[in-house]
Design a protein around this motif. Structure first.
Motif, PDB file in Angstrom:
ATOM      1  N   ALA A 142     -33.875  12.691  46.308  1.00 18.09           N
ATOM      2  CA  ALA A 142     -35.032  12.476  47.188  1.00 18.09           C
ATOM      3  C   ALA A 142     -35.902  13.731  47.280  1.00 18.09           C
ATOM      4  O   ALA A 142     -37.136  13.637  47.373  1.00 18.09           O
ATOM      5  CB  ALA A 142     -34.555  12.065  48.570  1.00 18.09           C
ATOM      6  N   LYS A 143     -35.276  14.904  47.224  1.00 17.97           N
ATOM      7  CA  LYS A 143     -36.042  16.162  47.289  1.00 17.97           C
ATOM      8  C   LYS A 143     -36.838  16.400  46.013  1.00 17.97           C
ATOM      9  O   LYS A 143     -37.966  16.894  46.045  1.00 17.97           O
ATOM     10  CB  LYS A 143     -35.098  17.345  47.504  1.00 17.97           C
ATOM     11  CG  LYS A 143     -34.573  17.479  48.923  1.00 17.97           C
ATOM     12  CD  LYS A 143     -33.639  18.685  49.032  1.00 17.97           C
ATOM     13  CE  LYS A 143     -33.074  18.816  50.446  1.00 17.97           C
ATOM     14  NZ  LYS A 143     -32.099  19.932  50.525  1.00 17.97           N
ATOM     15  N   ARG A 186     -21.573  18.318  53.716  1.00 17.89           N
ATOM     16  CA  ARG A 186     -21.561  17.524  52.476  1.00 17.89           C
ATOM     17  C   ARG A 186     -21.764  18.439  51.264  1.00 17.89           C
ATOM     18  O   ARG A 186     -21.082  18.301  50.243  1.00 17.89           O
ATOM     19  CB  ARG A 186     -22.657  16.458  52.538  1.00 17.89           C
ATOM     20  CG  ARG A 186     -22.364  15.311  53.477  1.00 17.89           C
ATOM     21  CD  ARG A 186     -23.309  14.154  53.225  1.00 17.89           C
ATOM     22  NE  ARG A 186     -24.658  14.446  53.689  1.00 17.89           N
ATOM     23  CZ  ARG A 186     -25.111  14.175  54.910  1.00 17.89           C
ATOM     24  NH1 ARG A 186     -24.292  13.619  55.813  1.00 17.89           N
ATOM     25  NH2 ARG A 186     -26.339  14.454  55.257  1.00 17.89           N
ATOM     26  N   GLU A 187     -22.702  19.372  51.406  1.00 12.42           N
ATOM     27  CA  GLU A 187     -22.984  20.285  50.293  1.00 12.42           C
ATOM     28  C   GLU A 187     -21.775  21.179  50.001  1.00 12.42           C
ATOM     29  O   GLU A 187     -21.392  21.356  48.843  1.00 12.42           O
ATOM     30  CB  GLU A 187     -24.205  21.156  50.627  1.00 12.42           C
ATOM     31  CG  GLU A 187     -25.515  20.388  50.693  1.00 12.42           C
ATOM     32  CD  GLU A 187     -26.681  21.284  51.065  1.00 12.42           C
ATOM     33  OE1 GLU A 187     -26.462  22.511  51.237  1.00 12.42           O
ATOM     34  OE2 GLU A 187     -27.812  20.773  51.189  1.00 12.42           O
ATOM     35  N   ASP A 237     -23.817  10.752  49.074  1.00 11.76           N
ATOM     36  CA  ASP A 237     -24.900  11.064  50.015  1.00 11.76           C
ATOM     37  C   ASP A 237     -25.665  12.302  49.570  1.00 11.76           C
ATOM     38  O   ASP A 237     -26.896  12.362  49.665  1.00 11.76           O
ATOM     39  CB  ASP A 237     -24.340  11.301  51.425  1.00 11.76           C
ATOM     40  CG  ASP A 237     -23.908  10.015  52.103  1.00 11.76           C
ATOM     41  OD1 ASP A 237     -24.286   8.938  51.588  1.00 11.76           O
ATOM     42  OD2 ASP A 237     -23.202  10.080  53.130  1.00 11.76           O
ATOM     43  N   LEU A 238     -24.932  13.310  49.088  1.00 19.49           N
ATOM     44  CA  LEU A 238     -25.580  14.546  48.639  1.00 19.49           C
ATOM     45  C   LEU A 238     -26.467  14.276  47.434  1.00 19.49           C
ATOM     46  O   LEU A 238     -27.600  14.787  47.358  1.00 19.49           O
ATOM     47  CB  LEU A 238     -24.516  15.595  48.294  1.00 19.49           C
ATOM     48  CG  LEU A 238     -25.043  16.919  47.709  1.00 19.49           C
ATOM     49  CD1 LEU A 238     -25.978  17.610  48.696  1.00 19.49           C
ATOM     50  CD2 LEU A 238     -23.894  17.849  47.343  1.00 19.49           C
ATOM     51  N   THR A 260     -30.456   8.336  40.290  1.00 21.06           N
ATOM     52  CA  THR A 260     -29.373   8.456  41.280  1.00 21.06           C
ATOM     53  C   THR A 260     -28.083   7.838  40.740  1.00 21.06           C
ATOM     54  O   THR A 260     -26.996   8.431  40.837  1.00 21.06           O
ATOM     55  CB  THR A 260     -29.765   7.769  42.610  1.00 21.06           C
ATOM     56  OG1 THR A 260     -30.956   8.366  43.098  1.00 21.06           O
ATOM     57  CG2 THR A 260     -28.665   7.907  43.645  1.00 21.06           C
ATOM     58  N   THR A 308     -25.156  17.934  57.094  1.00 20.26           N
ATOM     59  CA  THR A 308     -25.708  18.031  55.733  1.00 20.26           C
ATOM     60  C   THR A 308     -25.047  19.176  54.973  1.00 20.26           C
ATOM     61  O   THR A 308     -24.652  19.032  53.805  1.00 20.26           O
ATOM     62  CB  THR A 308     -27.229  18.260  55.799  1.00 20.26           C
ATOM     63  OG1 THR A 308     -27.832  17.162  56.492  1.00 20.26           O
ATOM     64  CG2 THR A 308     -27.829  18.367  54.403  1.00 20.26           C
ATOM     65  N   GLU A 357     -27.958  11.506  46.639  1.00 21.28           N
ATOM     66  CA  GLU A 357     -29.169  10.808  47.098  1.00 21.28           C
ATOM     67  C   GLU A 357     -30.160  11.783  47.726  1.00 21.28           C
ATOM     68  O   GLU A 357     -31.381  11.671  47.533  1.00 21.28           O
ATOM     69  CB  GLU A 357     -28.787   9.715  48.098  1.00 21.28           C
ATOM     70  CG  GLU A 357     -28.087   8.524  47.450  1.00 21.28           C
ATOM     71  CD  GLU A 357     -27.548   7.524  48.466  1.00 21.28           C
ATOM     72  OE1 GLU A 357     -27.816   7.718  49.672  1.00 21.28           O
ATOM     73  OE2 GLU A 357     -26.872   6.563  48.056  1.00 21.28           O
ATOM     74  N   THR A 358     -29.642  12.756  48.474  1.00 21.40           N
ATOM     75  CA  THR A 358     -30.506  13.760  49.112  1.00 21.40           C
ATOM     76  C   THR A 358     -31.175  14.636  48.054  1.00 21.40           C
ATOM     77  O   THR A 358     -32.372  14.927  48.137  1.00 21.40           O
ATOM     78  CB  THR A 358     -29.684  14.638  50.075  1.00 21.40           C
ATOM     79  OG1 THR A 358     -29.062  13.811  51.044  1.00 21.40           O
ATOM     80  CG2 THR A 358     -30.568  15.660  50.775  1.00 21.40           C
TER      81      THR A 358
END
Length: 914
Positions: free
Chosen positions: A683-684, A822-823, A676-677, A729, A819, A679-680
């Motif tokens: 995306a940024k 996750r980080e 998930d991280l 990704t 969030t 992907e984030t």
């Protein structure tokens, strides 16, 4: 109103109808009494196993009410010599029916509870009996525990100072007695632990709350908070305190209704001049961002000096500021005011200033007690708060008739022009009562007033008296037990001694405990016989003098508190008398004035020392109290609305922690967080539908290094033909998963080479880091929500609903928390370095945490010392150059303690640095 009164006369009140509904079962229990009386002790004890067997075969709990209550009544007769009255049986059924049993003082609520407690303990899920203090928890458990033991049930006691193994054993018992604070703090502490085995509570099935109005109404204004120490600002508090001496009356404004104090413009200018001269002001105005802390400290100091009075709100004892509970008048050792107010009081009184604390976990009593699948309560005074009990807790209030009609005489309130006239009249009445041998209980609202009245009585040559307030907290039960002796004068702050019966002639159990201690055999029996004879003689004298006289020195904001005081007299049909004396200078009359009272007294032309007594006056005062009660209910309800937002999030966090603690393997969760991280991050750096030349490749490479500990050529990838965000990704996920697998393989090899193979080591580390990350971020989230709740009210000026604004922002903050988690987890696991050493992991260290019971209205805290696993963040080192150390050694290490690796550095600068 007239129609409602007529309907009550014809059909009875809701409580009457409720009581009538149970009469058939009472008759059935009475019919079983001869049969149970013939049973041997073993046969009666065997009924417990039979009841449990019936439940296992599918019987409902309500089907066992009649035989179970009959068994408890018979057991009580045999071990205590006490037989439950019919009204007590009804009280037990009300408690089992998820309701509040309102029973007058002396009606035997402690014995009533045994019926519902035993019945519900048959399920094996555990029953909690909640009391207001440690003394009552111990007394009731030891007293009623004889019944449970006789019937083959176990009981435990939860009081302050127990170790975790002792607490776990107490909660494992069929029945557990304890205080509201201890139950709540154990729940919070359990949700800060790292394994199920370390948790002490085993669920929340059924609770009976004794003095339910005190706990669920009065103390429900005060959330339970577990906190840890923060930085020391003693010097600043002292400097700010010194500035209070330069203020004049025009420099501040006081609002006693809201218990607030604010500076005027003139006061702010004065403070700014002095703060600037002392070098404390960082810019021209106090209200600039840089000076927020100064404003906070100055406001706390102003409240400490202008709103809080020594010997009324607090006392100084053993170089400490100790708070006086506003409801009971009891001293609350360990309790501390919040938001720097307690430190301001310490500066004011020139005692040692303790540092402020950081919140680690919190819950309100409303939300704690709503955890129970089944809740009930009992008290002498609940009907005035019936609406709140129904609205907040879904509890009906059922008034149980007394076993014997009440013979107490209640006078109308006597109102005087001044407090001096009022206290003179009270002193004269006390003297008359003592001369005729009538025991007197006087209720005051503060230590100051109780000692002032005692001094006045000495000047009038009134004989010996007992002054019960926070200064004599330890002797509370024994002082109250003697309040029924002929001619005894007991002056108590508010409801001090509540929970101890005032019996005319004296309390037999207390007298035996005090006078026959250490005696054995015939000497003890002779002493007990002598005590019984003395009590019988003294009771006859007290009855002849008119029974217990209760005198209220002023009305409380709540009618319920006044009713509690009145209820101490007229126990079990005894004669008694109660009277309240008021003046226009009383806090209630001054802050919440009864309309036209002063002009009425003026027109009557009252002479010095004269009073007015009339039913209309009493009703007018009760109406004023009703308005205050409604206002306080609205405040508590509003506080709960805000806490409900946090409670929803608390449930999610606590449930996630439990799932992780129970899971053998959390690697799937860790992998999901990592993916998930990634992907984030992609995306940024790579906006949707963008070309490779528009990608922020440097940002993505830096993020991969920071969060994943990977050196990846994103810039080179961007030059490839047909590349897109999805491919990037996939490559990052593949690289990160490969690095994680390689790290696990290396760790296993290192452990095997050291002769300590541990195939689950990474699973243990993953679980520890997950739990620590949740705890750390949740603590920060609590602080943020606390700050948000204090400023969101200003949104109302912009015509926006503060509660909706709070809900929206709290939701966004919670999403940010997830969030961040996750980080944090991914970063720590990517940089972790493990070295083998065979050491068993320690349990979390709670030796420095502080348990706090804060009042949102007055700022009061009820705290106890301890340590937090807050300080145990940092299980593993992040730098390969660090000395090797077993991560198990690093659990529970304080951030400022020397690192266990032996480097000589502080833990936070060594293996504790993430």
């Amino acid at each position: 109103m007239a129609l409602a009164a007529l309907a009550r006369r014809i059909f009875g009140s809701p409580s009457d109808r409720h009581v009538k509904r149970f009469q058939g079962k009472v008759d059935a229990i009475n019919a079983l009494e001869p049969e149970f009386a013939k049973m041997t002790d073993d046969a009666l004890r065997g009924m417990t196993a039979e009841f449990k067997s019936r439940l296992e075969k599918g019987a409902k709990l309500d089907e066992l009410i009649v035989p179970a209550f009959a068994a408890v009544r018979e057991a009580s007769k045999r071990v205590l010599g006490m037989r439950h009255f019919d009204v007590q049986l009804i009280g037990g059924m009300v408690l089992n029916d998820r309701s509040i049993a309102e029973m007058r003082t002396g009606e035997g609520k402690t014995l009533v509870a045994t019926l519902a407690v035993y019945l519900n303990a048959l399920t094996g899920e555990g029953v909690h009996v909640v009391t207001v203090n440690d003394y009552l928890a111990r007394r009731d458990a030891a007293w009623m525990g004889q019944i449970y033991n006789f019937l083959g049930m176990s009981y435990g006691i939860i009081v302050h100072g127990l170790t975790d193994p002792e607490r776990k054993a107490a909660y494992a018992a069929d029945i557990t007695y304890g205080t509201n604070n201890e139950f709540g703090f154990d729940y919070l502490r359990d949700n800060m632990k790292y394994t199920r085995a370390q948790m002490v509570q085993r669920g929340h099935a059924y609770a009976i709350v004794d003095e339910v109005d005190s706990i669920l109404i009065d103390e429900a204004r005060t959330p339970l908070i577990i906190s840890g120490p923060s930085e020391d600002r003693s010097d600043l508090y002292v400097k700010i305190d010194e500035l209070m001496a330069i203020l004049d009356e025009g420099d501040f404004e006081i609002d006693e209704k809201q218990r607030s104090a604010t500076f005027t413009d003139a006061g702010i200018e004065k403070l700014e001049e002095r703060l600037a001269a002392d070098g404390l002001l960082k810019s021209a105005s106090m209200y600039d961002v840089e000076n927020v802390a100064l404003v906070h400290h100055a406001n706390s100091a102003l409240r400490a000096h202008k709103m809080f009075r020594k010997d009324k709100d607090y006392i100084v004892r053993d170089d400490e500021v100790v708070i006086i509970d506003e409801f009971s008048g009891r001293m609350m050792p360990g309790r501390r005011y919040s938001e720097g107010l307690h430190q301001a009081l310490e500066a004011k009184e020139h005692v040692k200033i303790q540092p402020e604390n950081q919140t680690l976990a919190s819950i309100t009593f409303q939300n704690y007690f709503r955890l129970y699948k089944k809740l009930a309560g009992m008290t002498g005074t609940a009907s005035t708060e019936a609406e709140e009990f129904a609205d907040i807790y879904k509890l009906d209030v059922v008034t149980i008739p007394t076993n014997v009609p009440v013979a107490r005489k209640d006078d109308e309130d006597a109102i005087y022009r001044t407090a001096a006239e009022k206290f003179d009249a009270i002193a004269d009445l006390i003297k008359q009562c003592q001369e005729r041998g009538q025991p007197v209980l006087v209720g005051t609202t503060s230590i100051e007033k109780s000692e002032m009245l005692a001094e006045l009585l000495r000047k009038k040559n009134v004989g010996s008296m007992n002054v019960l307030n926070a200064r004599h907290h330890e002797q509370e039960a024994f002082i109250v037990a003697d309040a029924g002796l002929p001619g005894a004068i007991t002056i108590a702050t508010n409801m001090a001694g509540r929970g101890t019966d005032i019996q005319l002639g004296g309390n037999l159990e207390m007298r035996i405990e005090k006078e026959a201690a250490g005696l054995e055999g015939e000497a003890r029996e002779a002493k007990i016989a002598d005590i019984k004879r003395t009590i019988a003689e003294d009771k006859a004298k007290a009855l002849a003098a008119g029974g217990l006289m209760v005198i209220g020195t002023e009305r409380h904001e709540s009618r319920r508190i006044d009713n509690q005081l009145r209820g101490r007299s007229g126990r079990q049909g005894d004669p008694g008398h109660s009277a309240f004396f008021l003046s226009l200078q009383d806090d209630l009359m001054r802050i919440f004035p009864v309309e036209s009272m002063d002009s009425m007294l003026g027109k009557l032309g009252l002479e010095q020392g004269e009073s007015i007594t009339h039913p209309w006056v009493t009703k007018a005062i009760e109406r004023a109290q009703g308005k205050v009660e409604a206002r306080n209910f609205d405040i508590r309800k509003n506080i709960l609305k805000y806490d409900d937002v946090m409670n929803d999030q608390r449930k999610v966090i606590f449930e996630q922690r439990l799932e992780m603690m129970d899971a053998e393997d959390v690697s799937e969760t860790v992998v999901e967080m990592r993916h998930d991280l990634i992907e984030t991050l992609v995306a940024k750096a790579i906006p949707a539908r963008s070309y490779p030349e528009q990608w922020n490749t440097e940002q993505l490479e830096a993020a991969a290094k920071t969060y994943l500990n990977l050196d990846v050529p994103v810039k080179a990838w961007a030059e490839e033909e047909g590349i897109d965000a999805e491919i990037v990704t996939e490559r990052l996920i593949e690289a990160a998963d490969a690095a994680a697998a390689a790290k696990e393989a290396q760790t296993l090899q290192a452990f095997e080479a050291a002769g300590t193979p541990n195939p689950t080591v990474m699973r243990q580390v993953e679980k520890t880091i997950l739990l620590q990350s949740i705890d750390g971020l949740w603590r920060e989230h609590l602080v943020t929500l606390d700050h948000l709740s204090k400023v969101v009210g200003w949104r109302g000026i912009a015509q926006r609903d503060p509660l909706n604004e709070y809900k929206q922002e709290a939701y966004e903050l919670f999403q940010a928390l997830l969030t961040n988690m996750r980080e944090l987890v991914t970063t720590q696991l990517s940089h972790v370095v493990l070295q083998p050493r065979p050491v068993a992991p320690p349990a979390p260290d709670f030796s420095r945490i502080r348990e706090t019971h804060i009042d949102p209205l007055t700022g009061e805290n009820d705290a106890d010392g301890g340590d937090t696993i807050a300080d145990s963040l940092g299980a593993v080192g992040s730098d390969p150059s660090l000395r090797p150390v077993d991560p198990k050694l690093l659990v529970g290490v304080s951030r400022n303690a020397p690192c266990p690796c032996g480097s000589g550095k502080k833990f936070k600068h060594c293996h504790g640095a993430f």
